[in-house]
Design a protein around this motif. Sequence first.
Motif, PDB file in Angstrom:
ATOM      1  N   ILE A   1      -3.023   2.106  -2.926  1.00 31.88           N
ATOM      2  CA  ILE A   1      -4.489   2.134  -2.920  1.00 31.88           C
ATOM      3  C   ILE A   1      -5.022   2.959  -4.095  1.00 31.88           C
ATOM      4  O   ILE A   1      -6.009   2.577  -4.749  1.00 31.88           O
ATOM      5  CB  ILE A   1      -5.008   2.724  -1.593  1.00 31.88           C
TER       6      ILE A   1
ATOM      7  N   LEU B   1     -10.970  -3.818   1.110  1.00 33.03           N
ATOM      8  CA  LEU B   1     -10.308  -3.388   2.338  1.00 33.03           C
ATOM      9  C   LEU B   1     -11.106  -3.795   3.575  1.00 33.03           C
ATOM     10  O   LEU B   1     -10.526  -4.175   4.605  1.00 33.03           O
ATOM     11  CB  LEU B   1     -10.091  -1.878   2.327  1.00 33.03           C
TER      12      LEU B   1
ATOM     13  N   VAL C   1      -2.068   0.309   5.783  1.00 32.05           N
ATOM     14  CA  VAL C   1      -2.489   0.766   4.460  1.00 32.05           C
ATOM     15  C   VAL C   1      -1.870   2.134   4.203  1.00 32.05           C
ATOM     16  O   VAL C   1      -2.045   3.067   4.993  1.00 32.05           O
ATOM     17  CB  VAL C   1      -4.028   0.852   4.355  1.00 32.05           C
TER      18      VAL C   1
END
Length: 363
Positions: A309, A325, A341
């Motif tokens: 990320i 997202l 995630v």
Amino acid sequence: MIEHKLTAGHIGRVRMNTTLLMVGQTLSLLAKFAVSAVLLTVHIRSQRKSALIWAIAWLVAAFSIVADALGILQLTALTEAAFSSLLFLGSLVFLSEELGKSVKYCVLWAAPPLISAIYGVFLGNDWNSVVGIPYGVSAFFIVLSGALIITPIDSKFKSAKLAALSLGILGVHKMDYPFLRGVKWFAPIGFTLGAALTVITAYFMSRMVLSREFINLKGTVRINVDPGIELVSSNAYRRVKDDLKGYPVLAFIRELTPPKEWKAYFLTSLPGKDTITPTNLPRILELSGRYLREAGMQGITGVVVIDGIEYLVIHNGITAVTKFLGTLRDLVILQDGRLIVVVDETAMERKDYRIIKRVLIGE
């Protein structure tokens, strides 16, 4: 007396050739309708555009048999060319889907067979110009379609190899038609061979699109996974990899040691096999949606892992990444999947981490 026998033999051969023609046309017609139905079903389930384009191509090919049976040369040339153009277009889109990169001007690249047929219909004054030349161009693009299919695939994708090979052989056979159509002894052999190759090609294309490789769902399910959204640290991610060994996970990662059963894409700006540029967020959504739908059809929970990320934020900004997202989260929830995630709170600004956490799990 001899003359009578020759005439009777000739009549027998004509009847036999007519029977072969009808049987071959019937088999080809059924095969083309069948593969078109399979491709359309696969498109509805997986949303792969290549499957839809190929379905239309084979449907058009079925009409070319009708046009040929009616003896309408112009319509035969146009439908055969349209089949070739659509087949090639579908292969270009397949190439784009497999590489994760858009192939520009796909329609223009696929246009030559149809353009040559249109010119032949309106400007041609004999069989060669109306049908022969356009038919040869169309056949060559069928060969190229097979080449495009085999270019991006993994070595284990055997059904795609067989589909590409059968397309290539079918195209080569069609290329000899303008030269050998006048050879009477070869006509029944050539048509029978063409019908057989059509059936074989339709079969292998059906196998290809119904395979797990086509929808990128791999691995053997050994554990049950509950749907949901999970935000984990890099340390906890090691546990996740151990827990999901043997499960058909779809992962977008920055590290190079995923479990071998996972279908993993490496996030990088450099070109390579199974790579995705960090700015191509729509591609990640597309692959995730297709994977989740197929997992649902097979009765398992689709698991999508996003690791990197911080890397995505660097290339896209926090606003674009949070929107991405949020969309991915909704997609996972609607398909009863699981989203994992991987992000470390200390690796980014605290406010950015809080935004991501709020978008994903509402805290």
